[in-house]
Design a protein around this motif. Structure first.
Motif, PDB file in Angstrom:
ATOM      1  N   LEU B 117       0.823  -1.199   0.000  1.00 44.76           N
ATOM      2  CA  LEU B 117       0.000   0.000   0.000  1.00 44.76           C
ATOM      3  C   LEU B 117       0.863   1.258   0.000  1.00 44.76           C
ATOM      4  O   LEU B 117       0.505   2.257  -0.591  1.00 44.76           O
ATOM      5  CB  LEU B 117      -0.918   0.014   1.233  1.00 44.76           C
ATOM      6  N   GLY B 118       1.992   1.225   0.702  1.00 48.45           N
ATOM      7  CA  GLY B 118       2.875   2.385   0.780  1.00 48.45           C
ATOM      8  C   GLY B 118       3.241   2.677   2.223  1.00 48.45           C
ATOM      9  O   GLY B 118       4.058   1.990   2.819  1.00 48.45           O
ATOM     10  N   THR B 119       2.614   3.705   2.794  1.00 52.20           N
ATOM     11  CA  THR B 119       2.867   4.052   4.192  1.00 52.20           C
ATOM     12  C   THR B 119       1.566   3.920   4.969  1.00 52.20           C
ATOM     13  O   THR B 119       0.539   4.466   4.565  1.00 52.20           O
ATOM     14  CB  THR B 119       3.403   5.487   4.300  1.00 52.20           C
ATOM     15  N   ILE B 120       1.630   3.195   6.074  1.00 53.35           N
ATOM     16  CA  ILE B 120       0.433   2.927   6.869  1.00 53.35           C
ATOM     17  C   ILE B 120       0.567   3.588   8.233  1.00 53.35           C
ATOM     18  O   ILE B 120       1.575   3.413   8.915  1.00 53.35           O
ATOM     19  CB  ILE B 120       0.228   1.404   7.038  1.00 53.35           C
ATOM     20  N   GLY B 121      -0.411   4.372   8.595  1.00 54.62           N
ATOM     21  CA  GLY B 121      -0.434   4.980   9.926  1.00 54.62           C
ATOM     22  C   GLY B 121      -1.313   4.158  10.848  1.00 54.62           C
ATOM     23  O   GLY B 121      -2.440   3.823  10.500  1.00 54.62           O
ATOM     24  N   ILE B 122      -0.765   3.792  12.015  1.00 50.73           N
ATOM     25  CA  ILE B 122      -1.540   3.024  12.996  1.00 50.73           C
ATOM     26  C   ILE B 122      -1.792   3.924  14.195  1.00 50.73           C
ATOM     27  O   ILE B 122      -0.847   4.423  14.809  1.00 50.73           O
ATOM     28  CB  ILE B 122      -0.782   1.777  13.465  1.00 50.73           C
ATOM     29  N   ILE B 123      -3.053   4.144  14.501  1.00 52.08           N
ATOM     30  CA  ILE B 123      -3.407   4.958  15.662  1.00 52.08           C
ATOM     31  C   ILE B 123      -4.100   4.044  16.650  1.00 52.08           C
ATOM     32  O   ILE B 123      -5.150   3.482  16.347  1.00 52.08           O
ATOM     33  CB  ILE B 123      -4.322   6.123  15.241  1.00 52.08           C
ATOM     34  N   TYR B 124      -3.478   3.858  17.828  1.00 54.23           N
ATOM     35  CA  TYR B 124      -4.020   2.852  18.734  1.00 54.23           C
ATOM     36  C   TYR B 124      -4.050   3.359  20.157  1.00 54.23           C
ATOM     37  O   TYR B 124      -3.554   4.439  20.456  1.00 54.23           O
ATOM     38  CB  TYR B 124      -3.244   1.537  18.616  1.00 54.23           C
ATOM     39  N   GLU B 125      -4.672   2.543  21.016  1.00 54.63           N
ATOM     40  CA  GLU B 125      -4.889   3.005  22.376  1.00 54.63           C
ATOM     41  C   GLU B 125      -4.027   2.253  23.375  1.00 54.63           C
ATOM     42  O   GLU B 125      -2.820   2.429  23.401  1.00 54.63           O
ATOM     43  CB  GLU B 125      -6.386   2.943  22.701  1.00 54.63           C
ATOM     44  N   ALA B 126      -4.637   1.393  24.163  1.00 53.31           N
ATOM     45  CA  ALA B 126      -3.930   0.907  25.340  1.00 53.31           C
ATOM     46  C   ALA B 126      -3.105  -0.363  25.152  1.00 53.31           C
ATOM     47  O   ALA B 126      -2.426  -0.784  26.069  1.00 53.31           O
ATOM     48  CB  ALA B 126      -4.925   0.705  26.481  1.00 53.31           C
ATOM     49  N   ARG B 127      -3.161  -1.011  23.972  1.00 56.31           N
ATOM     50  CA  ARG B 127      -2.480  -2.300  23.864  1.00 56.31           C
ATOM     51  C   ARG B 127      -1.078  -2.171  23.294  1.00 56.31           C
ATOM     52  O   ARG B 127      -0.900  -1.997  22.097  1.00 56.31           O
ATOM     53  CB  ARG B 127      -3.271  -3.234  22.951  1.00 56.31           C
ATOM     54  N   PRO B 128      -0.064  -2.345  24.136  1.00 61.50           N
ATOM     55  CA  PRO B 128       1.308  -2.140  23.656  1.00 61.50           C
ATOM     56  C   PRO B 128       1.733  -3.199  22.634  1.00 61.50           C
ATOM     57  O   PRO B 128       2.636  -2.943  21.829  1.00 61.50           O
ATOM     58  CB  PRO B 128       2.168  -2.249  24.915  1.00 61.50           C
ATOM     59  N   ASN B 129       1.093  -4.368  22.627  1.00 62.64           N
ATOM     60  CA  ASN B 129       1.492  -5.395  21.654  1.00 62.64           C
ATOM     61  C   ASN B 129       1.254  -4.941  20.220  1.00 62.64           C
ATOM     62  O   ASN B 129       1.882  -5.438  19.287  1.00 62.64           O
ATOM     63  CB  ASN B 129       0.751  -6.708  21.913  1.00 62.64           C
ATOM     64  N   VAL B 130       0.355  -3.954  20.044  1.00 61.56           N
ATOM     65  CA  VAL B 130       0.088  -3.441  18.696  1.00 61.56           C
ATOM     66  C   VAL B 130       1.369  -2.871  18.082  1.00 61.56           C
ATOM     67  O   VAL B 130       1.599  -2.974  16.879  1.00 61.56           O
ATOM     68  CB  VAL B 130      -1.024  -2.369  18.736  1.00 61.56           C
ATOM     69  N   THR B 131       2.212  -2.286  18.923  1.00 65.62           N
ATOM     70  CA  THR B 131       3.470  -1.711  18.430  1.00 65.62           C
ATOM     71  C   THR B 131       4.268  -2.760  17.654  1.00 65.62           C
ATOM     72  O   THR B 131       4.830  -2.470  16.597  1.00 65.62           O
ATOM     73  CB  THR B 131       4.308  -1.188  19.621  1.00 65.62           C
ATOM     74  N   VAL B 132       4.304  -3.963  18.174  1.00 66.47           N
ATOM     75  CA  VAL B 132       5.057  -5.038  17.518  1.00 66.47           C
ATOM     76  C   VAL B 132       4.257  -5.678  16.390  1.00 66.47           C
ATOM     77  O   VAL B 132       4.737  -5.798  15.259  1.00 66.47           O
ATOM     78  CB  VAL B 132       5.443  -6.130  18.543  1.00 66.47           C
ATOM     79  N   ASP B 133       3.021  -6.073  16.692  1.00 64.73           N
ATOM     80  CA  ASP B 133       2.217  -6.799  15.704  1.00 64.73           C
ATOM     81  C   ASP B 133       2.032  -5.976  14.432  1.00 64.73           C
ATOM     82  O   ASP B 133       2.186  -6.475  13.318  1.00 64.73           O
ATOM     83  CB  ASP B 133       0.824  -7.120  16.267  1.00 64.73           C
ATOM     84  N   ALA B 134       1.682  -4.706  14.612  1.00 67.97           N
ATOM     85  CA  ALA B 134       1.418  -3.855  13.449  1.00 67.97           C
ATOM     86  C   ALA B 134       2.690  -3.656  12.635  1.00 67.97           C
ATOM     87  O   ALA B 134       2.679  -3.737  11.408  1.00 67.97           O
ATOM     88  CB  ALA B 134       0.865  -2.504  13.904  1.00 67.97           C
ATOM     89  N   SER B 135       3.815  -3.437  13.330  1.00 67.56           N
ATOM     90  CA  SER B 135       5.063  -3.213  12.607  1.00 67.56           C
ATOM     91  C   SER B 135       5.448  -4.445  11.806  1.00 67.56           C
ATOM     92  O   SER B 135       5.863  -4.342  10.651  1.00 67.56           O
ATOM     93  CB  SER B 135       6.184  -2.867  13.585  1.00 67.56           C
ATOM     94  N   ALA B 136       5.334  -5.606  12.427  1.00 69.66           N
ATOM     95  CA  ALA B 136       5.714  -6.842  11.746  1.00 69.66           C
ATOM     96  C   ALA B 136       4.924  -7.012  10.458  1.00 69.66           C
ATOM     97  O   ALA B 136       5.481  -7.283   9.387  1.00 69.66           O
ATOM     98  CB  ALA B 136       5.473  -8.041  12.666  1.00 69.66           C
ATOM     99  N   LEU B 137       3.620  -6.838  10.545  1.00 67.72           N
ATOM    100  CA  LEU B 137       2.773  -7.050   9.368  1.00 67.72           C
ATOM    101  C   LEU B 137       3.034  -6.001   8.288  1.00 67.72           C
ATOM    102  O   LEU B 137       3.089  -6.317   7.102  1.00 67.72           O
ATOM    103  CB  LEU B 137       1.304  -7.046   9.784  1.00 67.72           C
TER     104      LEU B 137
END
Lengths: 418, 418
Positions: B117-137
């Motif tokens: 897609l190009g560049t993906i912005g992830i805006i998230y709240e309280a779950r720190p695992n998103v930092t890793v999961d989202a980056s990996a994908l």
């Protein structure tokens, strides 16, 4: 009734119809589409008469040639609208198609199945054929449609809508399957853009101004279509006869459409042989050339191309030309000025062709063919609702499949999550 | 540097990195992802320490249990983040996959190929695992990522980002592949939402408030994820033992997540046998039940369910219960209150099951299984970046494929359009 209530009422009706449409049988949909086609042909004089009114108004208000071309209907174009309906009727129904099926280790069976989007709003400008093409594709794919055409085509669109909507309902589509907003004030569009509750997606079709304004102001998801600042790059190793034929085709075969070429890029090693002859040919075809300094040396008496020329979607017999040092410079130019629509390289060099295909970021990237092929019909989709230049959901020509979404149907036998 | 410049600068870097990432080799990407996993495990004490700070602050400011659960990290959850990275590294690279190929009558060969897609912005709240999961994908699918986590998890997220970003760059991902906005003011998000030039898509992950605010205010295309007001409908012909197990699982196995059940619908012919026993079971599990008048007669001493209860995503041990007269009434209730996430029917009746599968409009529709399976891991995608509840682009759990788009590569030999 005020405009708000009027638009909301129509959207509500379309949304209610969508729930029925989503489970309508293929044969029933096809029968109704054929019947719509028949009525278009039968009533073509009414359509032509209404179109005459629109054309007179457009000429009076001094619209340019590209605009008049898009607005014009004749017997041939009306027949091709009817044939479009028949063609869509003949296409396979995408709804219910199993896109993928698999089984999980816990024996859950998962099916990804194609389903309609729901209600689709089409906001368009001067082309009355959109009224038919868009409706055919939406209905065949089980979606209801809300049409909002440009005020310059209001007579043509109303005439067409009345004919096909009557035919559709008579032949079994639920009332509300097609709604037409006959209010030409901009406010009607503003209301549509906020109706997330009833409209699932908006597709603006027309010029950059319309598309950007809808994309920026709509809270309803939008599919951006159309704006095309397309390039042809003639590589050092190009077959120059082929290159000239493709350039002429991409620029002149129908200059007012989005997949026409707007800027020609030429490798410096091909420029001297290629450009003088091309310049003569394009002049005979009444194409105005605006070139970089190097181009000016090879094609005399042409204007210097400005930054704005490279950015412009002329939609007319005007061509910007730039001589570049390498395929990399061509790709960089396209990154900077392109609209990610259609880009072509003319080359016999394997490495250049692969590099161009891989690195150019556009809906369609061509080797040795005209950009004019980016089109639902030419791609074999039967018809198209527009050409998406965005990356989400659909990219490139959008046919029936692009008007669907999927849902997962999961078959269990009591599984719970551990 | 002011906030505007700071955010724009990071987005620009991510966008520049995206062009490099889109052509990065699969083995190079995998090697870097494994190295990121290793560093997460190696530095888990730093992460736990940072998480402790966040948890203390959350408790001080009186956050509820569901919130604390989402924020909490322990050794197990950190290991599972690292395993997530390894799992994503092991998954097939979607980039370059030929989705479809065909030839046209004029011999044009068209390939539809998967690209980032190009560049993906992830805006998230309280779950720190998103930092890793989202980056990996994002990285595995050739996209750069801009992370903007909630202020309540800022210490955990910063610690995790610093570890994985250093590992990523050391292992060969271009600088800028991962950017982290460490400004907790809301203004940073407002700026991101207007950066169409640098950000291709925004994915908000979190509660309804966050998601709706991003969807309404962003000009950058958005994929809505998460909000789940999920229903289980127990039909007249259900196996009631199976039904109880599924209801208990869907409500209590992890109540704070979006695929947990919020409302139970029970056919009137099953209610009398089913509800009293279920009521006892749920009480033992500390579930608060709010029921309709008919439910109140079968489960004593419960509150009357209000309109708001049917609309609410409790994310807690609270369940709304309604007795309905038919599968049609159940489907209508889901149309009215559902968020099109996950819906289940428990039945042994073929007709009811088919009707429910076909007519319920949701990302995932289940027969005889818990709604808790709507999850990228459970679906076999390896990991997920969220669960899309919109219809455009991706619907349901989003894995690697859902973070890609396609382009058409067209191979010609001089074709022009006639």
């Amino acid at each position: 009734m005020n405009i708000d209530d009027y638009v909301v009422e129509k959207a509500k009706r379309a949304s209610t119809a969508a729930r029925i449409l989503s489970n309508m049988g293929t044969e029933d949909k096809n029968r109704a589409l054929f019947s719509m086609a028949k009525q278009v042909k039968k009533n073509k004089d009414d359509i032509l008469e209404a179109n005459k009114l629109d054309l007179e108004n457009a000429k009076k208000s001094g619209k340019n040639n590209a605009f008049i071309d898009r607005l014009s209907l004749d017997e041939k174009r009306i027949n091709s609208m009817a044939e479009g309906l028949e063609k869509v009727a003949s296409l396979p129904d995408p709804i219910g198609e199993g896109v993928k099926m698999w089984k999980r280790p816990n024996d859950l069976r998962i099916e990804k199945v194609r389903v309609p989007l729901g209600t689709i709003g089409i906001i368009y400008e001067a082309r009355p054929n959109v009224t038919v093409d868009a409706s055919a594709l939406c209905l065949k794919s089980g979606n209801s449609v809300i049409l909002r055409g440009g005020k310059e085509a209001i007579n043509s669109n109303s005439a067409i809508y009345n004919i096909i909507n009557r035919a559709a309902v008579d032949a079994g589509f639920p009332e509300g399957s097609m709604e037409f907003i006959d209010i030409t004030e901009r406010k009607a569009v503003e209301i549509m853009m906020k109706l997330n509750r009833y409209i699932d997606v908006l597709i603006p079709r027309g010029g950059k101004g319309l598309i950007n304004s809808v994309a920026e102001n709509s809270t309803v998801p939008v599919i951006k279509t159309g704006a095309g600042n397309c390039h042809v790059y003639v590589d050092a190793d190009a077959d120059l006869d082929m290159a000239e034929k493709i350039v002429v085709n991409a620029k002149t075969q129908r200059p007012a459409v989005c997949n026409a070429m707007e800027t020609l890029l030429v490798h410096k090693d091909a420029a001297e042989k290629f450009l003088p002859h091309l310049g003569d040919t394009l002049r005979r075809l009444n194409v105005e050339i605006r070139g970089c300094r190097r181009t000016q040396k090879l094609i005399p008496n042409i204007k210097l191309a400005t930054e704005e020329d490279y950015e412009e979607e002329f939609l007319d017999l005007i061509l910007a030309v730039k001589v570049v040092d390498s395929v990399d410079e061509a790709i960089d130019h396209i990154y900077k000025y392109g609209t990610k629509h259609s880009e072509a390289i003319i080359t016999n060099n394997y490495t250049s062709s692969q590099k161009f295909l891989r690195e150019v970021d556009a809906a369609a990237v061509y080797v040795n063919a005209s950009t004019r092929f980016t089109d639902g019909g030419e791609f074999g989709f039967g018809a198209e609702i527009g050409i998406s230049t965005q990356k989400l959901h659909a990219r490139g020509p959008m046919g029936l499949n692009e008007l669907t979404t999927t849902k997962y149907m999961v078959y269990g036998k009591g599984q719970i999550r551990k």
